[in-house]
Scaffold this motif. Structure first.
Motif, PDB file in Angstrom:
ATOM      1  N   GLY A   1       3.904   5.166 -10.421  1.00  0.00           N
ATOM      2  CA  GLY A   1       3.637   3.952 -11.183  1.00  0.00           C
ATOM      3  C   GLY A   1       2.380   3.254 -10.709  1.00  0.00           C
ATOM      4  N   VAL A   2       2.149   3.268  -9.404  1.00  0.00           N
ATOM      5  CA  VAL A   2       0.914   2.681  -8.873  1.00  0.00           C
ATOM      6  C   VAL A   2      -0.290   3.449  -9.406  1.00  0.00           C
ATOM      7  CG1 VAL A   2      -0.411   2.250  -6.765  1.00  0.00           C
ATOM      8  CG2 VAL A   2       2.034   1.766  -6.813  1.00  0.00           C
ATOM      9  N   ALA A   3      -0.201   4.769  -9.439  1.00  0.00           N
ATOM     10  CA  ALA A   3      -1.302   5.574  -9.986  1.00  0.00           C
ATOM     11  C   ALA A   3      -1.521   5.254 -11.463  1.00  0.00           C
ATOM     12  CB  ALA A   3      -1.005   7.060  -9.791  1.00  0.00           C
ATOM     13  N   ALA A   4      -0.432   5.083 -12.207  1.00  0.00           N
ATOM     14  CA  ALA A   4      -0.560   4.732 -13.624  1.00  0.00           C
ATOM     15  C   ALA A   4      -1.205   3.363 -13.792  1.00  0.00           C
ATOM     16  CB  ALA A   4       0.812   4.770 -14.294  1.00  0.00           C
ATOM     17  N   GLN A   5      -0.869   2.417 -12.924  1.00  0.00           N
ATOM     18  CA  GLN A   5      -1.496   1.092 -12.997  1.00  0.00           C
ATOM     19  C   GLN A   5      -2.991   1.178 -12.684  1.00  0.00           C
ATOM     20  OE1 GLN A   5       0.011  -1.149 -14.435  1.00  0.00           O
ATOM     21  NE2 GLN A   5       2.056  -1.544 -13.681  1.00  0.00           N
TER      22      GLN A   5
ATOM     23  N   GLY B   1       1.764  -1.823 -21.760  1.00  0.00           N
ATOM     24  CA  GLY B   1       1.829  -0.680 -20.852  1.00  0.00           C
ATOM     25  C   GLY B   1       2.016  -1.126 -19.417  1.00  0.00           C
ATOM     26  N   PHE B   2       1.276  -2.152 -19.016  1.00  0.00           N
ATOM     27  CA  PHE B   2       1.427  -2.693 -17.660  1.00  0.00           C
ATOM     28  C   PHE B   2       2.853  -3.173 -17.426  1.00  0.00           C
ATOM     29  CE2 PHE B   2       1.507  -6.212 -14.679  1.00  0.00           C
ATOM     30  CZ  PHE B   2       0.832  -5.682 -13.593  1.00  0.00           C
ATOM     31  N   GLY B   3       3.401  -3.894 -18.387  1.00  0.00           N
ATOM     32  CA  GLY B   3       4.758  -4.417 -18.254  1.00  0.00           C
ATOM     33  C   GLY B   3       5.798  -3.321 -18.162  1.00  0.00           C
ATOM     34  N   LEU B   4       5.661  -2.294 -18.993  1.00  0.00           N
ATOM     35  CA  LEU B   4       6.620  -1.185 -18.958  1.00  0.00           C
ATOM     36  C   LEU B   4       6.561  -0.439 -17.628  1.00  0.00           C
ATOM     37  CD1 LEU B   4       6.260   0.239 -22.578  1.00  0.00           C
ATOM     38  CD2 LEU B   4       8.189  -1.038 -21.616  1.00  0.00           C
ATOM     39  N   ILE B   5       5.348  -0.136 -17.176  1.00  0.00           N
ATOM     40  CA  ILE B   5       5.195   0.577 -15.907  1.00  0.00           C
ATOM     41  C   ILE B   5       5.708  -0.286 -14.756  1.00  0.00           C
ATOM     42  CG2 ILE B   5       3.519   1.556 -14.295  1.00  0.00           C
ATOM     43  CD1 ILE B   5       1.818   2.282 -16.787  1.00  0.00           C
ATOM     44  N   ALA B   6       5.399  -1.576 -14.780  1.00  0.00           N
ATOM     45  CA  ALA B   6       5.865  -2.468 -13.719  1.00  0.00           C
ATOM     46  C   ALA B   6       7.387  -2.559 -13.703  1.00  0.00           C
ATOM     47  CB  ALA B   6       5.257  -3.859 -13.900  1.00  0.00           C
ATOM     48  N   THR B   7       8.012  -2.556 -14.878  1.00  0.00           N
ATOM     49  CA  THR B   7       9.470  -2.605 -14.941  1.00  0.00           C
ATOM     50  C   THR B   7      10.085  -1.358 -14.317  1.00  0.00           C
ATOM     51  OG1 THR B   7       9.334  -3.923 -16.958  1.00  0.00           O
ATOM     52  CG2 THR B   7      11.434  -2.838 -16.507  1.00  0.00           C
ATOM     53  N   VAL B   8       9.528  -0.198 -14.640  1.00  0.00           N
ATOM     54  CA  VAL B   8      10.027   1.052 -14.051  1.00  0.00           C
ATOM     55  C   VAL B   8       9.816   1.041 -12.535  1.00  0.00           C
ATOM     56  CG1 VAL B   8       9.644   3.546 -13.949  1.00  0.00           C
ATOM     57  CG2 VAL B   8       9.760   2.396 -16.164  1.00  0.00           C
ATOM     58  N   MET B   9       8.665   0.539 -12.095  1.00  0.00           N
ATOM     59  CA  MET B   9       8.386   0.489 -10.661  1.00  0.00           C
ATOM     60  C   MET B   9       9.351  -0.445  -9.932  1.00  0.00           C
ATOM     61  SD  MET B   9       4.227   0.393 -10.657  1.00  0.00           S
ATOM     62  CE  MET B   9       4.126   0.024  -8.916  1.00  0.00           C
ATOM     63  N   ILE B  10       9.665  -1.585 -10.532  1.00  0.00           N
ATOM     64  CA  ILE B  10      10.595  -2.521  -9.901  1.00  0.00           C
ATOM     65  C   ILE B  10      11.981  -1.896  -9.798  1.00  0.00           C
ATOM     66  CG2 ILE B  10      11.799  -4.722 -10.242  1.00  0.00           C
ATOM     67  CD1 ILE B  10       9.105  -5.783 -11.400  1.00  0.00           C
ATOM     68  N   PHE B  11      12.424  -1.250 -10.874  1.00  0.00           N
ATOM     69  CA  PHE B  11      13.724  -0.576 -10.841  1.00  0.00           C
ATOM     70  C   PHE B  11      13.749   0.498  -9.749  1.00  0.00           C
ATOM     71  CE2 PHE B  11      16.041   3.263 -12.093  1.00  0.00           C
ATOM     72  CZ  PHE B  11      17.344   2.781 -12.011  1.00  0.00           C
ATOM     73  N   ALA B  12      12.691   1.323  -9.702  1.00  0.00           N
ATOM     74  CA  ALA B  12      12.642   2.408  -8.718  1.00  0.00           C
ATOM     75  C   ALA B  12      12.557   1.861  -7.297  1.00  0.00           C
ATOM     76  CB  ALA B  12      11.467   3.334  -9.012  1.00  0.00           C
ATOM     77  N   ALA B  13      11.788   0.797  -7.088  1.00  0.00           N
ATOM     78  CA  ALA B  13      11.677   0.209  -5.748  1.00  0.00           C
ATOM     79  C   ALA B  13      13.021  -0.358  -5.298  1.00  0.00           C
ATOM     80  CB  ALA B  13      10.609  -0.884  -5.741  1.00  0.00           C
ATOM     81  N   PHE B  14      13.731  -1.013  -6.211  1.00  0.00           N
ATOM     82  CA  PHE B  14      15.059  -1.522  -5.872  1.00  0.00           C
ATOM     83  C   PHE B  14      16.007  -0.362  -5.568  1.00  0.00           C
ATOM     84  CE2 PHE B  14      19.296  -3.152  -7.032  1.00  0.00           C
ATOM     85  CZ  PHE B  14      19.363  -4.229  -6.163  1.00  0.00           C
ATOM     86  N   SER B  15      15.875   0.722  -6.316  1.00  0.00           N
ATOM     87  CA  SER B  15      16.741   1.884  -6.110  1.00  0.00           C
ATOM     88  C   SER B  15      16.448   2.577  -4.778  1.00  0.00           C
ATOM     89  CB  SER B  15      16.573   2.875  -7.255  1.00  0.00           C
ATOM     90  OG  SER B  15      16.979   2.286  -8.467  1.00  0.00           O
ATOM     91  N   VAL B  16      15.195   2.527  -4.319  1.00  0.00           N
ATOM     92  CA  VAL B  16      14.848   3.141  -3.028  1.00  0.00           C
ATOM     93  C   VAL B  16      15.682   2.538  -1.915  1.00  0.00           C
ATOM     94  CG1 VAL B  16      13.035   3.295  -1.266  1.00  0.00           C
ATOM     95  CG2 VAL B  16      12.510   3.872  -3.613  1.00  0.00           C
ATOM     96  N   VAL B  17      15.832   1.226  -1.933  1.00  0.00           N
ATOM     97  CA  VAL B  17      16.519   0.564  -0.830  1.00  0.00           C
ATOM     98  C   VAL B  17      18.019   0.423  -1.041  1.00  0.00           C
ATOM     99  CG1 VAL B  17      14.470  -0.672  -0.053  1.00  0.00           C
ATOM    100  CG2 VAL B  17      15.976  -1.723  -1.734  1.00  0.00           C
ATOM    101  N   THR B  18      18.507   0.712  -2.237  1.00  0.00           N
ATOM    102  CA  THR B  18      19.939   0.558  -2.471  1.00  0.00           C
ATOM    103  C   THR B  18      20.694   1.875  -2.548  1.00  0.00           C
ATOM    104  OG1 THR B  18      19.582   0.429  -4.863  1.00  0.00           O
ATOM    105  CG2 THR B  18      19.690  -1.662  -3.635  1.00  0.00           C
ATOM    106  N   THR B  19      20.015   2.982  -2.771  1.00  0.00           N
ATOM    107  CA  THR B  19      20.721   4.244  -2.880  1.00  0.00           C
ATOM    108  C   THR B  19      21.192   4.715  -1.508  1.00  0.00           C
ATOM    109  OG1 THR B  19      20.629   6.488  -3.765  1.00  0.00           O
ATOM    110  CG2 THR B  19      18.647   5.681  -2.696  1.00  0.00           C
ATOM    111  N   LYS B  20      22.315   5.424  -1.508  1.00  0.00           N
ATOM    112  CA  LYS B  20      22.846   5.946  -0.247  1.00  0.00           C
ATOM    113  C   LYS B  20      22.458   7.405  -0.038  1.00  0.00           C
ATOM    114  CE  LYS B  20      26.648   2.774   0.144  1.00  0.00           C
ATOM    115  NZ  LYS B  20      28.034   2.584   0.497  1.00  0.00           N
ATOM    116  N   ASN B  21      21.793   7.996  -1.003  1.00  0.00           N
ATOM    117  CA  ASN B  21      21.361   9.383  -0.901  1.00  0.00           C
ATOM    118  C   ASN B  21      19.884   9.403  -0.526  1.00  0.00           C
ATOM    119  OD1 ASN B  21      20.454  12.028  -1.469  1.00  0.00           O
ATOM    120  ND2 ASN B  21      22.161  12.332  -2.871  1.00  0.00           N
ATOM    121  N   VAL B  22      19.566   9.984   0.615  1.00  0.00           N
ATOM    122  CA  VAL B  22      18.205   9.942   1.138  1.00  0.00           C
ATOM    123  C   VAL B  22      17.229  10.731   0.262  1.00  0.00           C
ATOM    124  CG1 VAL B  22      18.465  11.872   2.749  1.00  0.00           C
ATOM    125  CG2 VAL B  22      16.879  10.056   3.280  1.00  0.00           C
TER     126      VAL B  22
END
Length: 179
Positions: free
Chosen positions: A57-61, A23-44
């Motif tokens: 994800g932090v709340a789930a952890q 569960g930790f690994g799955l949530i961390a993977t989603v969080m890493i993807f979302a964090a990378f997407s925060v800084v790479t997306t061009k749509n605010v």
């Protein structure tokens, strides 16, 4: 199970909770993807929604770590209050909501090696500081006792600050829409 087996089981190393680690690994993977997407997306707006996913994800952890009070505080404060402020800020900007080129700083590539160096430094400090320390397993602390202890004394100031922030956001919207 006989008494000797029970005693041997309690003296042995605590068993690894495989489901908790998965569960930790799955949530961390989603969080890493979302964090990378925060800084790479061009749509605010998409960036704000990806940030909600990271904060959730932090709340789930926190829930996986049996820190229910922190999970509730994470949802209320960060996902609730901070994201509302971000969305007000998005509404106040007059930038287009879709993809828009030319909004990034020209020196953004410098941030990549800085991030790698900071990540390495943080990893070194964490591993050097805690080395072989092991956390003892404890029963979850009741959320009700924590909330009674901390929120009872700070409830009125928290509400007062909430009203001040709400009034400031409404005032900013009114002033921004006058033009």
């Amino acid at each position: 199970m006989n008494l000797h087996a029970l005693i041997a089981q309690t003296d042995a190393e605590p068993a690894v909770n495989v489901a908790l680690n998965i569960g930790f690994g799955l949530i961390a993977t989603v969080m890493i993807f979302a964090a990378f997407s925060v800084v790479t997306t061009k749509n605010v707006v998409h960036a704000a929604l990806y940030l909600v996913l990271v904060l959730a994800g932090v709340a789930a952890q926190f829930i996986l770590a049996s820190a229910e009070f922190l999970a509730v505080a994470q949802v209320m404060v960060y996902i609730g209050a901070v994201m509302v402020l971000f969305l007000f800020g998005i509404m106040l900007t007059r930038a287009q909501i879709g993809k828009e080129d030319g909004l990034n700083n020209q020196g953004w590539q410098l941030g990549i090696p800085v991030a790698v160096v900071l990540f390495g430094l943080l990893g070194y400090v964490i591993f050097n500081t805690f080395e072989d320390d092991v956390l003892e397993e404890r029963a979850p602390f009741p959320t009700e006792q924590l909330s009674d202890q901390y929120l009872s004394a700070y409830l009125v100031p928290f509400l007062a600050v909430s009203f001040v922030l709400l009034a400031a956001a409404i005032g900013a919207i009114v002033l921004a829409r006058k033009d």
